[in-house]
Design a protein around this motif. Sequence first.
Motif, PDB file in Angstrom:
ATOM      1  N   ARG A  21       0.762  -0.880  -0.214  1.00  0.00           N
ATOM      2  CA  ARG A  21      -0.004   0.116   0.107  1.00  0.00           C
ATOM      3  C   ARG A  21       1.175   1.382  -0.246  1.00  0.00           C
ATOM      4  O   ARG A  21       2.006   1.380   0.792  1.00  0.00           O
ATOM      5  N   GLY A  22       0.728   2.666  -0.761  1.00  0.00           N
ATOM      6  CA  GLY A  22       1.758   2.751  -1.025  1.00  0.00           C
ATOM      7  C   GLY A  22       2.239   3.097  -1.963  1.00  0.00           C
ATOM      8  O   GLY A  22       2.747   4.921  -2.794  1.00  0.00           O
ATOM      9  N   GLY A  23       2.960   2.385  -2.651  1.00  0.00           N
ATOM     10  CA  GLY A  23       3.673   2.412  -3.563  1.00  0.00           C
ATOM     11  C   GLY A  23       5.604   1.694  -3.361  1.00  0.00           C
ATOM     12  O   GLY A  23       6.330   2.267  -4.062  1.00  0.00           O
ATOM     13  N   LYS A  24       5.878   2.695  -1.916  1.00  0.00           N
ATOM     14  CA  LYS A  24       6.814   2.498  -2.059  1.00  0.00           C
ATOM     15  C   LYS A  24       7.526   1.282  -1.832  1.00  0.00           C
ATOM     16  O   LYS A  24       8.718   1.257  -1.883  1.00  0.00           O
ATOM     17  N   THR A  25       7.142   0.215  -0.951  1.00  0.00           N
ATOM     18  CA  THR A  25       8.753  -1.140  -1.272  1.00  0.00           C
ATOM     19  C   THR A  25       7.179  -2.103  -1.991  1.00  0.00           C
ATOM     20  O   THR A  25       5.754  -2.037  -2.258  1.00  0.00           O
ATOM     21  N   MET A  26       7.897  -3.096  -3.161  1.00  0.00           N
ATOM     22  CA  MET A  26       7.943  -3.838  -3.928  1.00  0.00           C
ATOM     23  C   MET A  26       8.910  -5.035  -4.027  1.00  0.00           C
ATOM     24  O   MET A  26       9.937  -5.500  -3.067  1.00  0.00           O
TER      25      MET A  26
END
Length: 90
Positions: A21-26
């Motif tokens: 959620r939020g896209g900073k970590t994948m």
Amino acid sequence: GRKAGALVVLVDGLLALYVERGGKTMLTYTEDPDALTAAAAALVTAIRQGAADKMAVEKINGESALDSPAGRALADAGFYSTPRGLRIRA
């Protein structure tokens, strides 16, 4: 488990990417370059179709997104480099 706001990308029915959620970590679940390319293209398509307004990926598998094979696939698919990582806008 999947959390609200997270995105998952499947390639041929198998989990390839998990974007928190939020896209900073994948997180990636494949090292296959072809699967990463397909997953990155699918993620860009999903963002452009409204899955998110924007995304800024800073870490992939705990390391800088800029130094990752998945990061290179994201850049090839339409993300652009920033000092903190990779970004895309819908």
